[in-house]
Scaffold this motif. Structure first.
Motif, mmCIF file in Angstrom:
data_model
loop_
_atom_site.group_PDB
_atom_site.id
_atom_site.type_symbol
_atom_site.label_atom_id
_atom_site.label_comp_id
_atom_site.label_asym_id
_atom_site.label_seq_id
_atom_site.Cartn_x
_atom_site.Cartn_y
_atom_site.Cartn_z
ATOM 1 N N THR A 10 0.826 -1.204 0.000
ATOM 2 C CA THR A 10 0.000 0.000 0.000
ATOM 3 C C THR A 10 0.859 1.251 0.000
ATOM 4 N N CYS A 11 1.867 1.275 0.844
ATOM 5 C CA CYS A 11 2.753 2.450 0.912
ATOM 6 C C CYS A 11 3.515 2.647 -0.394
ATOM 7 N N ALA A 12 4.002 1.585 -0.970
ATOM 8 C CA ALA A 12 4.754 1.697 -2.219
ATOM 9 C C ALA A 12 3.858 2.170 -3.356
ATOM 10 N N THR A 13 2.640 1.665 -3.408
ATOM 11 C CA THR A 13 1.710 2.078 -4.458
ATOM 12 C C THR A 13 1.394 3.559 -4.360
ATOM 13 N N PHE A 14 1.085 4.027 -3.168
ATOM 14 C CA PHE A 14 0.728 5.428 -3.030
ATOM 15 C C PHE A 14 1.933 6.352 -3.144
ATOM 16 N N TYR A 18 1.975 9.153 -5.914
ATOM 17 C CA TYR A 18 2.245 10.525 -5.497
ATOM 18 C C TYR A 18 3.295 11.159 -6.398
ATOM 19 N N PHE A 19 4.373 10.456 -6.644
ATOM 20 C CA PHE A 19 5.433 11.025 -7.464
ATOM 21 C C PHE A 19 5.026 11.178 -8.920
ATOM 22 N N VAL A 20 4.156 10.306 -9.399
ATOM 23 C CA VAL A 20 3.753 10.380 -10.804
ATOM 24 C C VAL A 20 2.605 11.364 -11.011
ATOM 25 N N LEU A 21 1.582 11.281 -10.175
ATOM 26 C CA LEU A 21 0.366 12.048 -10.419
ATOM 27 C C LEU A 21 0.306 13.402 -9.718
ATOM 28 N N ALA A 36 -6.707 8.408 1.874
ATOM 29 C CA ALA A 36 -7.400 8.252 3.158
ATOM 30 C C ALA A 36 -8.351 7.060 3.109
ATOM 31 N N PHE A 37 -9.036 6.896 1.982
ATOM 32 C CA PHE A 37 -9.949 5.758 1.828
ATOM 33 C C PHE A 37 -9.184 4.437 1.887
ATOM 34 N N ALA A 38 -8.040 4.375 1.214
ATOM 35 C CA ALA A 38 -7.231 3.149 1.232
ATOM 36 C C ALA A 38 -6.728 2.853 2.642
#
Length: 76
Positions: A10-14, A18-21, A36-38
């Motif tokens: 989860t942390c790696a995905t977000f 974050y860095f891309v979007l 927050a939902f995740a």
């Protein structure tokens, strides 16, 4: 170990999102809302799994106690 893997994933995905979007977005509130939902879903699933594990442990302890009592013939 499974929970740690899910947390790390989860942390790696977000962090990647974050860095891309977020760096290129004008309105970042949608991303933070999804984050927050995740987080809420992760905490809820952790809570439900720990609750099920506690129930399973209680049932196993009760079964072991029953078997000990039956083995010693103290049941009748």
């Amino acid at each position: 170990m499974k929970i740690g893997f899910y947390a790390l994933l989860t942390c790696a995905t977000f962090a990647g999102l974050y860095f891309v979007l977020v760096i290129n977005m004008q309105n970042t509130s949608l991303f933070y809302g999804l984050g927050a939902f995740a987080l809420v879903v992760f905490i809820w699933s952790f809570y439900s799994r720990s609750k099920k594990a506690a129930k399973r442990k209680y049932r196993e302890n009760m079964f072991q106690q029953h078997m000990r009592m039956t083995l010693r013939n103290q049941w009748h």
